[in-house]
Design a protein around this motif. Structure first.
Motif, mmCIF file in Angstrom:
data_model
loop_
_atom_site.group_PDB
_atom_site.id
_atom_site.type_symbol
_atom_site.label_atom_id
_atom_site.label_comp_id
_atom_site.label_asym_id
_atom_site.label_seq_id
_atom_site.Cartn_x
_atom_site.Cartn_y
_atom_site.Cartn_z
ATOM 1 N N ASN A 227 0.869 -1.172 0.000
ATOM 2 C CA ASN A 227 0.000 0.000 0.000
ATOM 3 C C ASN A 227 0.906 1.221 0.000
ATOM 4 O O ASN A 227 1.880 1.261 0.766
ATOM 5 N N LEU A 240 -8.738 -1.615 0.195
ATOM 6 C CA LEU A 240 -9.483 -2.730 -0.375
ATOM 7 C C LEU A 240 -10.890 -2.786 0.202
ATOM 8 O O LEU A 240 -11.093 -2.533 1.398
ATOM 9 N N GLN A 352 -12.000 -5.942 -12.151
ATOM 10 C CA GLN A 352 -12.783 -5.211 -11.157
ATOM 11 C C GLN A 352 -14.244 -5.085 -11.569
ATOM 12 O O GLN A 352 -15.087 -4.721 -10.756
ATOM 13 N N ARG A 374 -7.786 -12.447 -6.400
ATOM 14 C CA ARG A 374 -7.273 -11.093 -6.604
ATOM 15 C C ARG A 374 -7.524 -10.550 -8.010
ATOM 16 O O ARG A 374 -7.242 -9.383 -8.276
ATOM 17 N N TRP A 377 -10.749 -8.888 -6.402
ATOM 18 C CA TRP A 377 -10.522 -8.195 -5.128
ATOM 19 C C TRP A 377 -9.164 -7.512 -5.187
ATOM 20 O O TRP A 377 -8.153 -8.073 -4.841
ATOM 21 N N ARG A 378 -9.154 -6.278 -5.682
ATOM 22 C CA ARG A 378 -7.923 -5.547 -5.915
ATOM 23 C C ARG A 378 -8.220 -4.055 -5.810
ATOM 24 O O ARG A 378 -9.381 -3.637 -5.836
ATOM 25 N N PHE A 379 -7.183 -3.254 -5.689
ATOM 26 C CA PHE A 379 -7.381 -1.810 -5.632
ATOM 27 C C PHE A 379 -8.099 -1.356 -6.898
ATOM 28 O O PHE A 379 -7.742 -1.763 -8.005
ATOM 29 N N GLN A 381 -11.433 -1.836 -7.071
ATOM 30 C CA GLN A 381 -12.738 -2.485 -6.924
ATOM 31 C C GLN A 381 -13.606 -1.625 -6.008
ATOM 32 O O GLN A 381 -13.184 -1.240 -4.916
#
Length: 453
Positions: A227, A240, A352, A374, A377-379, A381
């Protein structure tokens, strides 16, 4: 050799072989942390970027390739998993970086991208730079292919390896990266930092007194980031959403804790195939959401395709063009449901668009499960991600194994980030600190006593 030279030879420093660029020369669409990572990797010349899903590794590697091609006047080749090549080319268009999807050497341009499977169609010494996208794929390849990639690009001046944060105890993956980049061979790394646990485990264990030295050495050629906030950056939007895991016992009874052999587990999966596939189909058919359904057996895939309305099945035997088109159509939101295996679509793709995930049974591989989750489920989303694990009562022990591995992996990754956070931050600041160039404008007048000497 003098004593000073002997001591110098023992220092675990990785020499920078790259070049420096000013931040103003980089793509203005990059976040600050991405700019610093690109500058650091360019200065290193040969580097690895271990960054969690959704942190923009594609953009980072494209800008790195653009700067290498511009600096050297040569060509850069990006190797990527199936379908990721076309996805990366689209990313390049978005950010104004020309990248060409190619199948052979004659098609190459300044920045070219192709699939790992097509490596034999290219002449490695005609490239000044090489990028391995989803570079953890090396460990899933046979030893022959892994060695082929390392040897082909042994003398390539600029190298970059990009992948999600690896499991800290997967020392073979870390060793593969070190060897590819020419930092240290895997066997040298193991002998220097590890001891071999004999007996039943047959695994390598990090020497207690070498732990801090090992991670310091790793951070000298790798950038670890889970992050941006971990490294002091203030960019927003890197939180997340919730991950909600639901277990469904397809045959309606409690899962057993009895341990099964591999053959017994396979038989249990086949015995419950119909009920598990029906349960998955009920979830998808009674919803208007977009779904990805992961399976492990060909029979599961075929059955699911026959039960789920408007579903597209992608099998290993399908043509590469069909696989690519189907997975990109799914990424664009043009498909309601995609059915495939983690071994086919579980690496590198950005999905996403989907926040509903089904596993029709589980394999023993935690990494395959993690990578498959992933994709969604990732930045980036914006919805909570629901993961449905559909198993039979005899497969309960597999779920427990995956859960235990997940907890262990999360703890170890958190420890790894904690150990390398300050080192990585210092590396980025040391390499990427911007200084104002000195431009003298007043002539210096020497004192008289200096002129008389």
């Amino acid at each position: 050799m003098t004593y000073e030279e002997f001591i110098e030879s023992k220092q675990l420093s990785v020499k920078s072989t790259g070049f420096d660029v000013n931040t103003s020369e980089l793509n203005p669409n990059l976040f600050d942390y991405q700019k610093d990572i690109v500058r650091w990797a360019l200065c290193k010349g040969k580097a690895a970027i271990f960054a969690d899903c959704g942190l923009g590794k594609s953009f980072i590697q494209l800008e790195w390739a653009h700067q290498v091609a511009k600096h050297t006047g040569g060509k850069v080749l990006i190797l990527a998993p199936l379908a990721v090549a076309s996805q990366t080319a689209r990313e390049g268009e978005k950010f104004g970086i020309d990248v060409t999807v190619v199948n052979e050497q004659s098609q190459t341009t300044a920045i070219s991208i192709t699939n790992y499977e097509k490596l034999d169609h290219f002449v490695s010494n005609e490239f000044t730079g090489i990028v391995l996208d989803e570079s953890s794929i090396l460990k899933s390849f046979t030893g022959k292919i892994r060695n082929d990639i390392i040897s082909r690009f042994l003398h390539t001046p600029y190298k970059l390896a990009c992948t999600a944060t690896p499991s800290p105890n997967d020392y073979m993956e870390l060793g593969n990266h070190s060897e590819f980049l020419g930092v240290m061979t895997r066997s040298e790394m193991l002998s220097m930092f590890f001891v071999h646990d004999g007996g039943e485990t047959s695994k390598w264990r990090l020497k207690g007194h070498a732990e801090s030295l090992f991670w310091k050495w790793m951070a000298s050629w790798c950038a670890f980031i889970s992050n941006p906030a971990d490294l002091g950056y203030t960019e927003q939007g890197f939180d997340l959403p919730a991950l909600r895991v639901h277990q469904i016992i397809a045959d309606g009874v409690r899962p057993t804790n009895k341990s099964l052999t591999l053959s017994e587990r396979r038989q249990a999966r086949r015995d419950s195939l119909d009920v598990r596939c029906s349960a998955a189909a009920d979830l998808v058919n009674n919803s208007d959401d977009t779904w990805i359904v992961w399976c492990d057996l060909n029979d599961e895939s075929t059955k699911l395709e026959s039960l789920i309305y408007d579903a597209v099945e992608v099998k290993g035997s399908d043509a590469a063009e069909y696989k690519t088109k189907s997975m990109l159509d799914f990424a664009n939101g043009d498909l309601k449901c995609l059915i495939t295996k983690p071994s086919i679509g579980g690496m590198g793709l950005n999905w996403q668009v989907c926040h509903k995930v089904i596993f029709v049974g589980l394999s023993d591989s935690y990494e395959a499960y993690y990578q498959a989750v992933r994709r969604c489920w990732r930045f980036g989303q914006t919805y909570p991600v629901d993961v449905y694990i559909i198993i039979s009562e005899k497969e309960g022990c597999v779920l427990e194994s995956i859960t235990a591995k997940q907890k262990k992996d999360e703890i170890m990754k958190a420890n790894m980030v904690a150990l390398t956070k300050e080192i990585t931050k210092n590396e980025l600041q040391k390499t990427c600190r911007i200084s104002t160039p000195y431009q003298p404008s007043i002539e210096m007048v020497l004192p008289n006593w200096r002129e008389m000497q």
